[in-house]
Scaffold this motif. Sequence first.
Motif: not given
Length: 814
Positions: A157, A160-162, A164, A245, A248-249, A252
């Motif tokens: 996860e 993918d976030i980083r 994006s 994002l 979200d980072e 996570e």
Amino acid sequence: MIYPSNFEDKVGFSAVRHLIQSHCMSPLGVAQCEAMTFSPNFDVVTKLLAQTNEFLSIIQSSVEFPLNYFFDLTPSLTAIRAAGSFMTEDDLFNLRRSLDTIGNIVKFFALPDGESKPQFPALTAMVAPMQAFPAIIAQIDRVLDKFGHIKDNASPELHDIRRSIASTTASINGILRRIMSAGRQSGILDKDVAPSMRDGRLVIPVSPANKRKFHGIVHDESATGKTIFIEPAEIVEANNNIRELQSDERREIIRILVTVADAVRPDIDNLLDSYRILGLIDFVRAKALFATDIDAKMPHIEREPQIDWYHAVHPGLLLSLREQGKQVVPLNISLSSADRILLISGPNAGGKSVCLKTVGIIQYMTQCGIIPPVYENSHIGVFSDLFIDIGDEQSIEDDLSTYSSHLTNMKMFLNHGSAKSLVLIDEFGGGTEPQIGGAIAQSVLGRLNSRQVFGVITTHYQNLKHFADATDGIVNGAMLYDRQRMRPLFQLSIGYPGSSFAVEIARKIGLPQDVISEAESIVGSDYINMDKYLLDIARDRRYWENKRSDIHAKEKKLDAIAEQYNESLEKLKAERKEIIKAAKTEAAEIIASSNSSIERTISEIKKAQAEKEKTKDVRQELEEFKQRLASADEEGIKLRPLATPRKRKQPQKPQPQLSSAPIAAGDFVTLDDGDSVGQITELSGKTATVTFGNFKSRVSVSRLKRTLRHPKAVQKAASFVSSSTSDELRSRQLQFKEDIDVRGMRADEAVQAVTYFIDDALQFNSQRVRILHGTGTGALRECIRQYLSTIRGVKSFHDEHVQLGGAGITVVEF
């Protein structure tokens, strides 16, 4: 028991604790230093001192001890006991590095294979509960990089976030470049303007005059108001996505840190134990470093109370005087069961109080596990109690005068003093009327002595000096004073009381003489005479002390000279043995090298058909010489020269007579009366063909003379004659060259020349020679090598190096 509560301040130990703390690398070590206390337990004291002494040996050696990353992670570890809690990235990174240090320390003290006894037993026992945590290290390495940041691949996860965030940021940067390029072209933006960040969003600095020419959101302005920070409308949505994002980072990352904390949580207790030991190591190291600062040596620790110290110094005074470029006067003091209490007297400012504090701080340091600044031949016993009465303890709040506070302390000493107590009292009996004060002090001193208390007490009272001289268990001591220079020497001398030097000091200060004379008449002649007697005793004592020191120095010098002489004698003996051994070895090598020549001589004797007995005699002589060499005396080599075999008398044989007939084919002849013998193979008129060895020559018959000798006999005789002359042999040896050139010779001529060359090389003990025969068809090389293969003394032969001649040269090794 330690009395009073400010004992450390009174003796100067607080400064020692602060200096040790300054050597600590982490709060863990500082906490251990703050918790350091006096111990009356002999086993604990010896264990603490052994730990410090072993670490001191590590510091003084070339052994590299792991000292990196001493972090205190105990608060963070305690905080994650609750489920769902986590450590920050920084704490987790510090945990990783400190766990690596813990693992290296465990490895340092692990026993090597095949060893059962540790090199540092006290430290090994101290770190025994410490554990390495490879599983936790692996878990942390899975999520943190080498800089302590969360890896992109810590979870799918997060990856993918980083990714994006990176793509969105790249898109924003592209839009900003286009906007700024257009703005510079239109003159709205300055050429050197660059994007900035405000509240986590990318903005463009714009002058207030052009702010309405930019479509976007104003986020901030500079303190001067000359710059407006605008977020272009084209990137507002993209910046919003970046913010989402980033949230979200963070979520996570927290989830990842919680997962790591869950893995660490079961080992929290073991980790806390390991960090406690890490703090102990830091503390012990700090004590060892402090020991190097004060030149401390490990003394002998005794279970029973005892003071037998040499070159003791107060550490605070030592460091203070060292900064001033001065030296401290060391203290030698001894208290035993026979003389337990030392009563020190002497002039004011003569060092009595310093002596008292030195005793207190060294004993306290020792029983705190700190190596004291004494010589290693000192003996320090373990006391259960340390009491001190020094300074002014008057208190308005407690309604205590100076003398009342002293009496309160005396009451404490009498109630709790025992045979395992050390009492330190300064200016005993002072603070009140001298006569009654001296009487009370004498009575207290008697009670302390009856309780078998150890003590160091300073005083000026004469009645106490008399009492100490007449009472078993109490001994007088004096601080020495130089009467000529009128200054204290700060040296303690045990065995007699000291003088206060009041009259001398008064004269030095310049007090009127009539005042001094009146004072002398008031106290009486007995007191003045006694003081003079004490001065004379001190002077005589100092004189004999100096004499004893001189004698000791001379004895030490003589011992050093004697030791140096003995070392030189042993060295000469060793060198003599080495010379004898070398001579024997050289003689053995000479004999060994002579074997080949002797063997060749014996071989020639055999070829000459000598008797077997003669050969046996030669071998017997050789063996006897070898045996004499082997059994030579250690003090020298006395060898009889190898005897030359005596020639056996041969029965005289009738000499054949030369024929008077003309020379014919087959006769043996000499040329021009020379020694070379040849044989006529062909006769043609007045010319004959004669063979001399491998050479043929045509000569006139008139130059030839018939002989009864044969060519072989002539060669052997010549050989014996030449070898029997040592001067000629030496000359040949000097002219001998280790190279021979046979190029251009026929095979038989070359072999003959090589034969003589090899014989000389063996006789002269050459190790290596070279034969230059050229390449050609290889026939000459082959003939020479066939001959070399038949020689016993030849070890090997081979082609020379290609750069030095290759196959055209044969190298012979003997």
